[in-house]
Design a protein around this motif. Structure first.
Motif, PDB file in Angstrom:
ATOM      1  N   THR A  49       3.179  -1.595 -36.271  1.00  0.00           N
ATOM      2  CA  THR A  49       4.509  -1.692 -36.857  1.00  0.00           C
ATOM      3  C   THR A  49       5.179  -3.022 -36.485  1.00  0.00           C
ATOM      4  OG1 THR A  49       4.703   0.706 -36.773  1.00  0.00           O
ATOM      5  CG2 THR A  49       6.731  -0.523 -37.082  1.00  0.00           C
ATOM      6  N   LEU A  50       4.985  -3.495 -35.250  1.00  0.00           N
ATOM      7  CA  LEU A  50       5.537  -4.788 -34.863  1.00  0.00           C
ATOM      8  C   LEU A  50       4.916  -5.928 -35.649  1.00  0.00           C
ATOM      9  CD1 LEU A  50       5.857  -4.393 -30.994  1.00  0.00           C
ATOM     10  CD2 LEU A  50       7.715  -4.623 -32.651  1.00  0.00           C
ATOM     11  N   VAL A  51       3.614  -5.867 -35.887  1.00  0.00           N
ATOM     12  CA  VAL A  51       2.958  -6.895 -36.710  1.00  0.00           C
ATOM     13  C   VAL A  51       3.532  -6.862 -38.124  1.00  0.00           C
ATOM     14  CG1 VAL A  51       0.767  -7.583 -37.767  1.00  0.00           C
ATOM     15  CG2 VAL A  51       0.852  -6.969 -35.353  1.00  0.00           C
ATOM     16  N   ALA A  52       3.765  -5.669 -38.667  1.00  0.00           N
ATOM     17  CA  ALA A  52       4.336  -5.550 -40.012  1.00  0.00           C
ATOM     18  C   ALA A  52       5.753  -6.114 -40.059  1.00  0.00           C
ATOM     19  CB  ALA A  52       4.331  -4.091 -40.446  1.00  0.00           C
ATOM     20  N   ILE A  53       6.520  -5.892 -39.012  1.00  0.00           N
ATOM     21  CA  ILE A  53       7.888  -6.391 -38.992  1.00  0.00           C
ATOM     22  C   ILE A  53       7.923  -7.916 -38.943  1.00  0.00           C
ATOM     23  CG2 ILE A  53       9.953  -6.576 -37.534  1.00  0.00           C
ATOM     24  CD1 ILE A  53       9.463  -3.611 -36.768  1.00  0.00           C
ATOM     25  N   PHE A  54       7.094  -8.514 -38.091  1.00  0.00           N
ATOM     26  CA  PHE A  54       7.153  -9.959 -37.898  1.00  0.00           C
ATOM     27  C   PHE A  54       6.319 -10.752 -38.879  1.00  0.00           C
ATOM     28  CE2 PHE A  54       8.523  -8.474 -33.659  1.00  0.00           C
ATOM     29  CZ  PHE A  54       9.757  -9.053 -33.682  1.00  0.00           C
ATOM     30  N   SER A  55       5.549 -10.087 -39.726  1.00  0.00           N
ATOM     31  CA  SER A  55       4.807 -10.851 -40.734  1.00  0.00           C
ATOM     32  C   SER A  55       5.442 -10.625 -42.070  1.00  0.00           C
ATOM     33  CB  SER A  55       3.333 -10.455 -40.746  1.00  0.00           C
ATOM     34  OG  SER A  55       3.175  -9.124 -41.145  1.00  0.00           O
ATOM     35  N   THR A  90      -4.857  -3.210 -51.064  1.00  0.00           N
ATOM     36  CA  THR A  90      -4.222  -3.546 -49.796  1.00  0.00           C
ATOM     37  C   THR A  90      -4.740  -4.882 -49.280  1.00  0.00           C
ATOM     38  OG1 THR A  90      -4.039  -1.190 -49.302  1.00  0.00           O
ATOM     39  CG2 THR A  90      -3.735  -2.699 -47.480  1.00  0.00           C
ATOM     40  N   ALA A  91      -6.038  -5.162 -49.478  1.00  0.00           N
ATOM     41  CA  ALA A  91      -6.604  -6.439 -49.046  1.00  0.00           C
ATOM     42  C   ALA A  91      -5.962  -7.602 -49.802  1.00  0.00           C
ATOM     43  CB  ALA A  91      -8.118  -6.439 -49.244  1.00  0.00           C
ATOM     44  N   GLN A  92      -5.729  -7.425 -51.099  1.00  0.00           N
ATOM     45  CA  GLN A  92      -5.062  -8.475 -51.873  1.00  0.00           C
ATOM     46  C   GLN A  92      -3.645  -8.705 -51.368  1.00  0.00           C
ATOM     47  OE1 GLN A  92      -5.292  -7.198 -55.931  1.00  0.00           O
ATOM     48  NE2 GLN A  92      -7.318  -8.113 -56.250  1.00  0.00           N
ATOM     49  N   PHE A  93      -2.941  -7.620 -51.049  1.00  0.00           N
ATOM     50  CA  PHE A  93      -1.584  -7.765 -50.522  1.00  0.00           C
ATOM     51  C   PHE A  93      -1.593  -8.472 -49.175  1.00  0.00           C
ATOM     52  CE2 PHE A  93       1.763  -6.133 -47.733  1.00  0.00           C
ATOM     53  CZ  PHE A  93       2.868  -6.661 -48.377  1.00  0.00           C
ATOM     54  N   GLY A 114      -8.264 -10.602 -45.669  1.00  0.00           N
ATOM     55  CA  GLY A 114      -7.513  -9.465 -46.173  1.00  0.00           C
ATOM     56  C   GLY A 114      -8.224  -8.134 -46.036  1.00  0.00           C
ATOM     57  N   THR A 115      -9.533  -8.109 -46.307  1.00  0.00           N
ATOM     58  CA  THR A 115     -10.266  -6.847 -46.241  1.00  0.00           C
ATOM     59  C   THR A 115     -10.308  -6.318 -44.818  1.00  0.00           C
ATOM     60  OG1 THR A 115     -11.623  -7.555 -48.110  1.00  0.00           O
ATOM     61  CG2 THR A 115     -12.438  -5.708 -46.810  1.00  0.00           C
ATOM     62  N   LEU A 116     -10.547  -7.183 -43.853  1.00  0.00           N
ATOM     63  CA  LEU A 116     -10.584  -6.752 -42.457  1.00  0.00           C
ATOM     64  C   LEU A 116      -9.211  -6.265 -42.002  1.00  0.00           C
ATOM     65  CD1 LEU A 116     -12.086  -6.486 -39.762  1.00  0.00           C
ATOM     66  CD2 LEU A 116     -11.408  -8.847 -39.282  1.00  0.00           C
ATOM     67  N   MET A 117      -8.166  -6.992 -42.360  1.00  0.00           N
ATOM     68  CA  MET A 117      -6.816  -6.598 -41.961  1.00  0.00           C
ATOM     69  C   MET A 117      -6.402  -5.282 -42.613  1.00  0.00           C
ATOM     70  SD  MET A 117      -5.785  -8.655 -39.780  1.00  0.00           S
ATOM     71  CE  MET A 117      -6.815  -9.923 -39.121  1.00  0.00           C
ATOM     72  N   ALA A 118      -6.794  -5.088 -43.867  1.00  0.00           N
ATOM     73  CA  ALA A 118      -6.491  -3.834 -44.549  1.00  0.00           C
ATOM     74  C   ALA A 118      -7.234  -2.673 -43.901  1.00  0.00           C
ATOM     75  CB  ALA A 118      -6.848  -3.937 -46.026  1.00  0.00           C
ATOM     76  N   LEU A 119      -8.480  -2.909 -43.530  1.00  0.00           N
ATOM     77  CA  LEU A 119      -9.270  -1.868 -42.878  1.00  0.00           C
ATOM     78  C   LEU A 119      -8.705  -1.520 -41.507  1.00  0.00           C
ATOM     79  CD1 LEU A 119     -11.810  -0.139 -43.274  1.00  0.00           C
ATOM     80  CD2 LEU A 119     -13.099  -1.940 -42.141  1.00  0.00           C
ATOM     81  N   LEU A 120      -8.319  -2.529 -40.742  1.00  0.00           N
ATOM     82  CA  LEU A 120      -7.751  -2.281 -39.417  1.00  0.00           C
ATOM     83  C   LEU A 120      -6.399  -1.575 -39.498  1.00  0.00           C
ATOM     84  CD1 LEU A 120      -8.614  -5.600 -37.538  1.00  0.00           C
ATOM     85  CD2 LEU A 120      -9.601  -3.335 -37.165  1.00  0.00           C
ATOM     86  N   SER A 121      -5.528  -2.040 -40.376  1.00  0.00           N
ATOM     87  CA  SER A 121      -4.211  -1.421 -40.455  1.00  0.00           C
ATOM     88  C   SER A 121      -4.286  -0.016 -41.049  1.00  0.00           C
ATOM     89  CB  SER A 121      -3.247  -2.292 -41.269  1.00  0.00           C
ATOM     90  OG  SER A 121      -3.654  -2.365 -42.617  1.00  0.00           O
ATOM     91  N   GLY A 122      -5.084   0.158 -42.090  1.00  0.00           N
ATOM     92  CA  GLY A 122      -5.230   1.487 -42.681  1.00  0.00           C
ATOM     93  C   GLY A 122      -5.898   2.463 -41.730  1.00  0.00           C
ATOM     94  N   GLY A 123      -6.918   1.993 -41.016  1.00  0.00           N
ATOM     95  CA  GLY A 123      -7.594   2.857 -40.051  1.00  0.00           C
ATOM     96  C   GLY A 123      -6.696   3.247 -38.894  1.00  0.00           C
ATOM     97  N   SER A 161      -1.983 -12.076 -49.653  1.00  0.00           N
ATOM     98  CA  SER A 161      -0.809 -12.719 -50.243  1.00  0.00           C
ATOM     99  C   SER A 161       0.295 -12.971 -49.225  1.00  0.00           C
ATOM    100  CB  SER A 161      -0.266 -11.885 -51.408  1.00  0.00           C
ATOM    101  OG  SER A 161       0.373 -10.716 -50.933  1.00  0.00           O
ATOM    102  N   VAL A 162       0.351 -12.177 -48.155  1.00  0.00           N
ATOM    103  CA  VAL A 162       1.374 -12.401 -47.130  1.00  0.00           C
ATOM    104  C   VAL A 162       0.848 -13.236 -45.969  1.00  0.00           C
ATOM    105  CG1 VAL A 162       2.723 -10.358 -47.691  1.00  0.00           C
ATOM    106  CG2 VAL A 162       0.926 -10.197 -45.966  1.00  0.00           C
ATOM    107  N   GLY A 163      -0.396 -13.731 -46.081  1.00  0.00           N
ATOM    108  CA  GLY A 163      -0.927 -14.650 -45.093  1.00  0.00           C
ATOM    109  C   GLY A 163      -1.761 -14.026 -43.996  1.00  0.00           C
ATOM    110  N   LEU A 164      -2.100 -12.754 -44.123  1.00  0.00           N
ATOM    111  CA  LEU A 164      -2.962 -12.107 -43.130  1.00  0.00           C
ATOM    112  C   LEU A 164      -4.397 -12.150 -43.638  1.00  0.00           C
ATOM    113  CD1 LEU A 164      -0.743  -9.031 -42.244  1.00  0.00           C
ATOM    114  CD2 LEU A 164      -1.134 -11.041 -40.858  1.00  0.00           C
ATOM    115  N   ALA A 165      -5.164 -13.115 -43.123  1.00  0.00           N
ATOM    116  CA  ALA A 165      -6.540 -13.296 -43.590  1.00  0.00           C
ATOM    117  C   ALA A 165      -7.502 -12.987 -42.459  1.00  0.00           C
ATOM    118  CB  ALA A 165      -6.722 -14.729 -44.072  1.00  0.00           C
TER     119      ALA A 165
END
Length: 101
Positions: free
Chosen positions: A95-101, A48-51, A60-69, A54-58
């Protein structure tokens, strides 16, 4: 107790809304467990961090942890019915962040 706390903790939901809340909670908790733990065929935190990178959310590990949590624990909160409104707010923002990113 303050009116705000009373309003957040109170409910007038019938059976239909309760079933819908539980159903949506299961979906979010399962999707969050894919991101965090790799359950149900998910990529886990590293994938998930790699994904996210790749979509510009850096980063990645922190964003994956926040979104998954948020998905996992927000989904569990919806299932249990504990603080469902704040959990729904967090899931809506996610969900809004996912839609607009």
């Amino acid at each position: 107790m303050s009116p705000l706390i009373t309003r957040v903790l109170s409910t007038r939901a019938g059976y239909g809304l309760t079933i819908l809340r539980i159903f949506v909670g299961v979906i979010f908790a399962a999707h969050g467990s894919q991101k965090l733990f790799g359950w149900f065929g998910g990529g886990g935190l590293a994938g998930t961090a790699q994904f996210m990178e790749s979509v510009g959310l850096a980063p990645g590990t922190l964003m994956a942890l926040l979104s998954g949590g948020t998905e996992f624990f927000g989904g569990l909160a919806l299932i249990i019915g504990l603080l469902a409104r704040p959990a729904a707010l967090g899931l809506s923002v996610l969900t809004l962040v996912a839609i607009f990113s």
